[in-house]
Design an enzyme around this catalytic site. Structure first.
Site, PDB file in Angstrom:
ATOM      1  N   GLU B  60       0.814  -1.215   0.000  1.00 36.38           N
ATOM      2  CA  GLU B  60       0.000   0.000   0.000  1.00 36.38           C
ATOM      3  C   GLU B  60       0.850   1.268   0.000  1.00 36.38           C
ATOM      4  O   GLU B  60       0.539   2.242  -0.665  1.00 36.38           O
ATOM      5  CB  GLU B  60      -0.953   0.008   1.204  1.00 36.38           C
ATOM      6  CG  GLU B  60      -2.138  -0.943   1.068  1.00 36.38           C
ATOM      7  CD  GLU B  60      -1.785  -2.396   1.351  1.00 36.38           C
ATOM      8  OE1 GLU B  60      -0.713  -2.649   1.947  1.00 36.38           O
ATOM      9  OE2 GLU B  60      -2.559  -3.286   0.960  1.00 36.38           O
ATOM     10  N   HIS B 129     -10.929  -4.849   7.942  1.00 39.41           N
ATOM     11  CA  HIS B 129     -11.482  -4.612   6.612  1.00 39.41           C
ATOM     12  C   HIS B 129     -12.638  -3.615   6.682  1.00 39.41           C
ATOM     13  O   HIS B 129     -12.969  -2.988   5.689  1.00 39.41           O
ATOM     14  CB  HIS B 129     -12.016  -5.909   5.994  1.00 39.41           C
ATOM     15  CG  HIS B 129     -10.956  -6.833   5.483  1.00 39.41           C
ATOM     16  ND1 HIS B 129      -9.972  -7.357   6.280  1.00 39.41           N
ATOM     17  CD2 HIS B 129     -10.725  -7.321   4.238  1.00 39.41           C
ATOM     18  CE1 HIS B 129      -9.186  -8.136   5.547  1.00 39.41           C
ATOM     19  NE2 HIS B 129      -9.622  -8.125   4.302  1.00 39.41           N
TER      20      HIS B 129
END
Lengths: 362, 325
Positions: B60, B129
């Site tokens: 990321e 998540h």
């Protein structure tokens, strides 16, 4: 740690690339870059100039006339040799110590001083000077370098992106992500790790079990080379080769330069005697990039004391003028800073703009 | 007009901008061939080629750095963080780099990056998540934070986000991706960032909310209406910056307000809305402004999710308390 023969084999492949030894003798004729006498003298001029500038900057800092400053003496060959291999259109993503490279890429001394002082004009890079503001977060510039290089490639620019970090920076996750992304996308990026042996106080031996930082390129599948960072010709030649490789579509390069900073980490209270011995300092000062290159040039009758003194005087004069100019920069206002928060200001900043206009008018 | 789900409207917005501007690039983990784990980029690589819509290595922070570099060299990156719970890996790129680019360069450089990411509870995901982390972003000067609640809004807001010259975090509530369809024009349109939408008009109490809680609040408003209480539901749509005019106008009309968010209570967006109302409209208030939020724990394991997330019943209860205060 007992390393296997296989591992030792891999690590031993990364031999230090050198052209000039400590005596200023050419030990690797084949690798000697094609530089004119004028260019050779220019390299020396830049190193001498930067050494004087570093001394002046330290003294200005002690007088409270300069803000943040990270000394560069010892690293001149590593910094200036790599920059000299660049073209104007190339991008530099510097760390906070890498001010000499951006100055020789087109940023003025005055602007460099303003950056040191935390003045907004210090970050306003002139048009056509492809330089980012010196990075404070260790390693953040490394992943951005992969992105800039990708952008240059996609826009078909005949340019590379180069970034600098230190041996400590090579421990950051962003270092591995940056070199890996650059390799995966095959972009014209150069990653220079200036291994000056200490990340503030922590020695490079404690950063990694790896024998060299250059070998980390292997894991990313890119080219890696360890260079004598006190040898400006070797640094220049390695960077030039990396640039050509990138532009030819043959991928990024990781360059580790072995160097040393003579001074403290920054001027904000670091005391190197707490973590370095004077023996080690002496050992590295014997490798000094300026002494070695002076010997080389004198051997070719290209340099004299007189010439060197001229450079010293010029540097002193320029610095005096630049600091004077920096002193006359407009006083920073909160309203200036609010204005840089976005293309359009949201309601809260608009209100705060009015509030501070009112305060500043009093 | 077509009937679209929110995920289709999001894909449509990206398709529109990829067509509209060749500098728009869409990238992230699994967004290419696979079309994204939620199919948000379905068909885009096929339509626009691997140069415009591409997979990145799984990192990321690297994706964020790539976006910054591409932005500096003239591109308009639309990067995806596969789940917003992974934002911590790229927080430096967003909060310390993109958000400060214009400021650090005194206006010379900027970061025209859109960061798209799914988030939100109620779909029984694994850990990290579903968390509502918009409050962290809203406290970051230099980024806008957009959270649509309908397919129509999602398309117009995403087009605006991509065209914005500063970084925009665009959060897509997973529960809303396919929960309903509505009419979405196939042609392009924009909805300005920083503008709230009154999703239901009412005179008795303002319910200020965003994301999936817009739908819980509308359901609560229906329940309240049966008891003769007319609630106004304001969908912030952009949580940073707030649309302060719409919020204050509503509170001045209803004189009562609650703020509803799915995120935990401490600090965050709802706390900021309450503070703004107190600073600007306290004399219009007949009762304190209260919040309906999740408790201040870590987002729970999936099987405890339903008990943890604020429900429309919580909203009804708190609204009634304020009405009877």
């Amino acid at each position: 740690m007992e390393k296997t023969k296989e591992l030792k084999n891999i690590e031993s492949q990364f031999k230090t690339f050198q052209i000039l030894n400590e005596e200023g003798e050419v030990v690797n004729k084949k690798a000697m870059p094609k530089l004119s006498d004028e260019e050779l003298k220019e390299l020396m001029t830049r190193m001498v100039y930067t050494r004087i500038w570093d001394q002046r900057a330290i003294s200005l800092n002690r007088q409270g006339r300069l803000g943040f400053y990270a000394p560069v003496a010892g690293q001149e060959a590593s910094m200036l040799g790599s920059q000299f291999a660049l073209e104007k259109q190339d991008w530099i993503l510097p760390g906070y110590r890498d001010i000499p490279q951006i100055v020789y890429h087109g940023v003025s001394l005055e602007q460099a001083f303003l950056w040191s002082r935390g003045h907004y004009q210090g970050g306003q890079m002139p048009e056509g000077v492809n330089v980012l503001m010196p990075q404070i977060i260790i390693g953040a510039q490394i992943i951005q370098n992969a992105g800039v290089a990708m952008g240059l490639k996609r826009k078909n620019k005949d340019a590379v992106a180069i970034t600098y970090t230190g041996d400590g920076g090579a421990s950051q996750g962003d270092f591995y992500e940056g070199i890996n992304f650059a390799g995966a996308f095959n972009v014209p990026a150069i990653f220079v790790v200036q291994n000056n042996r200490f990340a503030i106080s922590v020695p490079v031996e404690k950063q990694s079990a790896a024998e060299t930082i250059a070998q980390k390129a292997v894991a990313a599948g890119i080219h890696g080379v360890q260079v004598d960072g006190m040898d400006i010709l070797a640094v220049y030649a390695a960077t030039k080769e990396a640039r050509e490789r990138g532009l030819a579509g043959n991928g990024p390069t990781l360059i580790e330069t072995l160097t040393y900073r003579y001074g403290p980490h920054t001027m904000a209270g670091d005391d190197p005697t707490r973590y370095r011995t004077s023996d080690l300092d002496d050992e590295w000062e014997k490798k000094d990039p300026i002494v070695r290159f002076r010997k080389f040039l004198e051997g070719k009758n290209l340099w004299s004391e007189e010439e060197e003194n001229k450079v010293v005087e010029q540097a002193k004069e320029d610095i005096k003028a630049a600091i004077k100019k920096a002193d006359s920069a407009p006083k920073q206002k909160v309203t200036d800073l609010i204005g840089f928060m976005g293309e359009e200001l949201p309601y809260n900043l608009k209100e705060q703009m009015e509030e501070y206009k009112e305060k500043e008018s009093k | 007009m077509a009937q679209m789900t929110m995920i289709q409207a999001i894909t449509d917005a990206m398709r529109n901008e990829l067509k509209n501007n060749e500098d728009v690039l869409v990238f992230g983990e699994d967004v290419g061939q696979n079309g994204g784990v939620f199919r948000a980029t379905e068909g885009l690589q096929k339509e626009f080629g691997e140069d415009r819509v591409f997979d990145t290595p799984l990192a990321e922070s690297g994706i964020g750095g790539l976006a910054i570099g591409l932005g500096l060299t003239g591109f308009r990156p639309v990067m995806e963080i596969q789940f917003f719970g992974f934002v911590f890996e790229v927080f430096d790129s967003i909060a310390a780099q993109m958000a400060r680019m214009r400021y650090r360069s005194g206006g010379v450089y900027h970061s025209p990056v859109t960061i798209r990411s799914p988030f939100g509870g109620g779909v029984k995901t694994p850990e990290l998540h579903a968390d509502s982390l918009e409050g962290l972003m809203a406290q970051t000067p230099g980024v806008k934070v957009v959270i649509p609640s309908t397919p129509y809004d999602a398309k117009g807001l995403l087009i605006s986000a991509i065209r914005d010259n500063d970084p925009v975090v665009f959060l897509e509530h997973m529960k809303l991706y396919r929960s309903f369809r509505e009419e979405v024009p196939e042609e392009e349109y924009t909805i300005p960032l920083g503008k709230a939408d009154v999703k239901r008009e009412g005179k008795d109490i303002s319910i200020i909310t965003y994301g999936a809680m817009v739908h819980s609040s509308l359901k609560a408003a229906e329940g309240l209406a049966k008891e003769g209480i007319e609630a106004e539901v304001i969908d912030l749509r952009t949580v940073s910056p707030l649309d302060i005019d719409t919020i204050i106008a509503s509170v001045e009309k209803t004189n009562r307000a609650i703020v509803v968010q799915e995120a935990q209570k401490q600090a965050g967006v709802s706390a900021h809305v309450v503070a703004e109302i107190n600073e600007r409209a306290i004399l219009s208030l007949e009762a304190p402004v209260l919040r309906v939020t999740a408790p201040d724990t870590i987002f729970p394991f999936a099987s405890a999710e339903d008990a943890w997330l604020p429900s429309y019943k919580d909203i009804v209860e708190k609204a009634k308390y304020i009405i009877n205060f």
